[in-house]
Design a protein around this motif. Sequence first.
Motif, short mmCIF file in Angstrom:
data_model
loop_
_atom_site.label_atom_id
_atom_site.label_comp_id
_atom_site.label_asym_id
_atom_site.label_seq_id
_atom_site.Cartn_x
_atom_site.Cartn_y
_atom_site.Cartn_z
N HIS A 1 0.85 -1.19 0.00
CA HIS A 1 0.00 0.00 0.00
C HIS A 1 0.89 1.24 0.00
O HIS A 1 2.09 1.16 0.27
N ASP B 1 0.84 5.28 1.70
CA ASP B 1 0.14 6.03 2.75
C ASP B 1 -0.57 7.22 2.12
O ASP B 1 -0.12 7.77 1.13
N HIS C 1 4.76 0.03 0.06
CA HIS C 1 5.49 -0.72 1.08
C HIS C 1 4.56 -1.74 1.71
O HIS C 1 3.34 -1.69 1.49
#
Length: 357
Positions: free
Chosen positions: A232, A234, A288
């Motif tokens: 994903h 952020d 990440h």
Amino acid sequence: MASSVETFFRPNIGCVKDLAESSDLISIPSKYSYFNTQNQEDGMDEVVAELVQIPTIDFSILNSTFPDQRSKVIQDIGKACQDWGFFMVINHGVPESLMERMLAMCRDFFDQTEEEKLECAGKHVLAPIRFGTSFNSSVDKVFFWRDFLKVLVHPQFHSPSSPAGFSEISMEYCEKTRQVARELLKAISESLGLEENCIDKTMELESCFQILISNLYPPCPQPDLAMGMPPHSDHGLLTLLIQNQNGGLQLNHNGKWVNVHASPNTFLVNTGDHLEILSNGKYKSVLHRAVVNNKVTRISLAVTHGPCLDKVVAPVAELVDSENNPALYHGMKYKEYLEFQQSNQLNGKSHLDRIRI
Ligand SMILES: O=C(O)CCC(=O)C(=O)O
Ligand SMILES: [Fe+2]
């Protein structure tokens, strides 16, 4: 303390910590079987074996009275954002003892009984305090080997009422990380060729939306099958992360997964979707994930720094010109973006596709 009636009607969260601690657990329930699904065929599962050095930024040089030194570090930050979306920050000025106490507080939070933690089981994705498991257990098809605590800490500060001391320590910690993030964003502004305060002003960072997220990954009997947190990016501008031990965090660099190792007393900083949007794609948010192990509990603490919640974010005007650099993203209110990302399954950077032009 909840009344017994309330407790009776509350759903069991089924936190993974309790599951991991059950003495007879030798294999994981099938709902945690991540790598047995199509996820292993997404072509992104090659992990770079050797240790890769991510860029290191000496924060103290940003205050240097020598303009050359400051320009060099600004250039290094820009390059780290462009090439990696990830860097390690040293000499940041946040006391190491505060970072350690904050991690210990998170551990104490998770060590409470499920009953105590359920006091924080907020339902809405933007509930001020939210304890849960997986990512969004009401929509996740596969469950992640992770429990979490999410707390909204700015512009309004919230804190779970227990463990004792959480509120004081997290308030101090979040104030300090916010200062570091805002200073880094000034440097990032300059690295983009913008005026130093451009991002701070346009994103209204005086009211920056800051979330404290603690993740707990207990030992997993089948770490090759389970996933702590799937790939994903952020949502915010910058995330500052610390952890109780190395090993688990991986970032995607040139299509391969790289193990991230941090030195003690450092922040791992990564770029978020809103930096990608405002920079019109120059600084992309980085993918990440967190993998798990079968030996020790890993706790990470990510503090996300986003624009003011009501801000409609679009590429900054200075970085757009209709001929050579057309805008790549539609404007969208940060709050709507956040609600959308948090309410759906976590799936790479798919939420950013909604606003791509
Ligand atoms: O636990 C980690 O290292 C990653 C956590 C993370 O990516 C997040 O909380 O957004
Ligand atoms: Fe993350």
